[in-house]
Motif scaffolding. Structure first.
Motif, PDB file in Angstrom:
ATOM      1  N   LYS A 171      -9.724  -5.774  -4.285  1.00 10.72           N
ATOM      2  CA  LYS A 171      -9.154  -6.632  -3.238  1.00 10.72           C
ATOM      3  C   LYS A 171      -7.629  -6.599  -3.222  1.00 10.72           C
ATOM      4  N   ASN A 172      -7.012  -6.118  -4.283  1.00  5.91           N
ATOM      5  CA  ASN A 172      -5.553  -6.042  -4.347  1.00  5.91           C
ATOM      6  C   ASN A 172      -5.032  -4.635  -4.036  1.00  5.91           C
ATOM      7  N   LEU A 173      -5.907  -3.769  -3.527  1.00  7.22           N
ATOM      8  CA  LEU A 173      -5.515  -2.413  -3.134  1.00  7.22           C
ATOM      9  C   LEU A 173      -5.355  -2.371  -1.620  1.00  7.22           C
ATOM     10  N   TYR A 174      -4.201  -1.948  -1.179  1.00  5.46           N
ATOM     11  CA  TYR A 174      -3.907  -1.842   0.242  1.00  5.46           C
ATOM     12  C   TYR A 174      -3.632  -0.380   0.582  1.00  5.46           C
ATOM     13  N   ILE A 175      -4.427   0.149   1.492  1.00  9.49           N
ATOM     14  CA  ILE A 175      -4.242   1.526   1.933  1.00  9.49           C
ATOM     15  C   ILE A 175      -3.361   1.509   3.179  1.00  9.49           C
ATOM     16  N   ILE A 176      -2.276   2.227   3.117  1.00  6.05           N
ATOM     17  CA  ILE A 176      -1.384   2.375   4.257  1.00  6.05           C
ATOM     18  C   ILE A 176      -1.875   3.599   5.027  1.00  6.05           C
ATOM     19  N   ASP A 177      -2.361   3.373   6.237  1.00  3.97           N
ATOM     20  CA  ASP A 177      -3.050   4.417   7.001  1.00  3.97           C
ATOM     21  C   ASP A 177      -2.075   5.302   7.771  1.00  3.97           C
ATOM     22  N   GLN A 231       7.037  -1.558   6.471  1.00  4.05           N
ATOM     23  CA  GLN A 231       6.411  -2.622   7.255  1.00  4.05           C
ATOM     24  C   GLN A 231       5.045  -3.000   6.691  1.00  4.05           C
ATOM     25  N   ASN A 232       4.282  -2.008   6.281  1.00  5.94           N
ATOM     26  CA  ASN A 232       2.951  -2.286   5.728  1.00  5.94           C
ATOM     27  C   ASN A 232       3.020  -2.985   4.388  1.00  5.94           C
ATOM     28  N   VAL A 233       3.964  -2.606   3.558  1.00  3.17           N
ATOM     29  CA  VAL A 233       4.126  -3.284   2.264  1.00  3.17           C
ATOM     30  C   VAL A 233       4.551  -4.728   2.505  1.00  3.17           C
ATOM     31  N   LEU A 234       5.540  -4.926   3.353  1.00  7.07           N
ATOM     32  CA  LEU A 234       6.025  -6.281   3.625  1.00  7.07           C
ATOM     33  C   LEU A 234       4.940  -7.162   4.222  1.00  7.07           C
ATOM     34  N   LYS A 235       4.105  -6.620   5.065  1.00  6.66           N
ATOM     35  CA  LYS A 235       3.038  -7.381   5.706  1.00  6.66           C
ATOM     36  C   LYS A 235       2.102  -8.012   4.656  1.00  6.66           C
ATOM     37  N   HIS A 236       1.850  -7.301   3.576  1.00  4.62           N
ATOM     38  CA  HIS A 236       0.945  -7.809   2.545  1.00  4.62           C
ATOM     39  C   HIS A 236       1.679  -8.515   1.417  1.00  4.62           C
ATOM     40  N   ALA A 237       2.929  -8.184   1.212  1.00  5.71           N
ATOM     41  CA  ALA A 237       3.689  -8.779   0.115  1.00  5.71           C
ATOM     42  C   ALA A 237       4.090 -10.222   0.425  1.00  5.71           C
ATOM     43  N   ILE A 238       4.233 -10.535   1.679  1.00  2.00           N
ATOM     44  CA  ILE A 238       4.705 -11.860   2.074  1.00  2.00           C
ATOM     45  C   ILE A 238       3.592 -12.898   2.053  1.00  2.00           C
ATOM     46  N   LYS A 239       2.350 -12.463   2.087  1.00  2.00           N
ATOM     47  CA  LYS A 239       1.226 -13.411   2.088  1.00  2.00           C
ATOM     48  C   LYS A 239       1.245 -14.340   0.914  1.00  2.00           C
ATOM     49  N   LYS A 248      -3.871  -9.046 -10.597  1.00  2.00           N
ATOM     50  CA  LYS A 248      -2.858  -9.970 -10.076  1.00  2.00           C
ATOM     51  C   LYS A 248      -1.693  -9.259  -9.383  1.00  2.00           C
ATOM     52  N   ARG A 249      -1.700  -7.931  -9.412  1.00  2.00           N
ATOM     53  CA  ARG A 249      -0.633  -7.168  -8.751  1.00  2.00           C
ATOM     54  C   ARG A 249      -1.200  -6.471  -7.523  1.00  2.00           C
ATOM     55  N   ASN A 250      -0.415  -6.409  -6.478  1.00  2.05           N
ATOM     56  CA  ASN A 250      -0.798  -5.632  -5.306  1.00  2.05           C
ATOM     57  C   ASN A 250      -0.477  -4.168  -5.545  1.00  2.05           C
ATOM     58  N   VAL A 251      -1.388  -3.311  -5.115  1.00  4.90           N
ATOM     59  CA  VAL A 251      -1.208  -1.871  -5.225  1.00  4.90           C
ATOM     60  C   VAL A 251      -1.261  -1.298  -3.817  1.00  4.90           C
ATOM     61  N   PHE A 252      -0.270  -0.498  -3.469  1.00  9.61           N
ATOM     62  CA  PHE A 252      -0.197   0.123  -2.152  1.00  9.61           C
ATOM     63  C   PHE A 252      -0.356   1.624  -2.310  1.00  9.61           C
ATOM     64  N   TRP A 253      -1.209   2.201  -1.467  1.00  6.84           N
ATOM     65  CA  TRP A 253      -1.468   3.632  -1.541  1.00  6.84           C
ATOM     66  C   TRP A 253      -1.419   4.185  -0.124  1.00  6.84           C
ATOM     67  N   ILE A 254      -0.677   5.240   0.059  1.00  4.62           N
ATOM     68  CA  ILE A 254      -0.566   5.878   1.372  1.00  4.62           C
ATOM     69  C   ILE A 254      -1.609   6.987   1.446  1.00  4.62           C
ATOM     70  N   ASN A 255      -2.457   6.922   2.477  1.00  7.44           N
ATOM     71  CA  ASN A 255      -3.458   7.973   2.585  1.00  7.44           C
ATOM     72  C   ASN A 255      -2.801   9.274   3.039  1.00  7.44           C
ATOM     73  N   VAL A 256      -3.586  10.332   3.080  1.00  7.34           N
ATOM     74  CA  VAL A 256      -3.022  11.661   3.316  1.00  7.34           C
ATOM     75  C   VAL A 256      -3.242  12.117   4.758  1.00  7.34           C
ATOM     76  N   HIS A 257      -2.302  12.914   5.198  1.00  3.74           N
ATOM     77  CA  HIS A 257      -2.425  13.593   6.489  1.00  3.74           C
ATOM     78  C   HIS A 257      -2.065  15.052   6.264  1.00  3.74           C
ATOM     79  N   ILE A 258      -3.079  15.832   6.013  1.00  6.66           N
ATOM     80  CA  ILE A 258      -2.904  17.273   5.835  1.00  6.66           C
ATOM     81  C   ILE A 258      -4.107  17.934   6.501  1.00  6.66           C
TER      82      ILE A 258
END
Length: 85
Positions: A38-44, A77-85, A7-17
């Motif tokens: 379905k509640n996992l959002y990857i910030i690319d 911006q990415n968190v807000l995009k999914h949090a407002i739904k 029931k909670r959204n989880v946001f994860w930022i992928n890596v750039h290395i």
């Protein structure tokens, strides 16, 4: 994900290395996990920062003074995009 629950959204930022061999496998694992949860959002961040290499220090991983506010804005911006739904 067990601790967060469905029931909670989880946001994860992928890596750039790009200097590390594990970058692609970590990002692939995150992408696969997003299909499972379905509640996992990857910030690319990886894809986004590839378009703006001047925002990174010479180590190609950490945002510089120009990139740091861009990073923060991109994540917010990415968190807000999914949090407002």
């Amino acid at each position: 994900m067990d601790i967060a629950g469905p029931k909670r959204n989880v946001f994860w930022i992928n890596v750039h290395i790009p200097t590390e061999t594990w970058q692609n496998s970590v990002n692939a694992m995150l992408k696969d996990s997003q299909k499972k949860y379905k509640n996992l959002y990857i910030i690319d961040w990886n894809d986004y920062i590839n378009q703006h290499p001047s925002w990174l220090y010479s180590d190609q991983a950490h945002p510089n003074n120009q990139g740091a506010p861009k990073y923060a804005t991109f994540v917010a911006q990415n968190v807000l995009k999914h949090a407002i739904k």
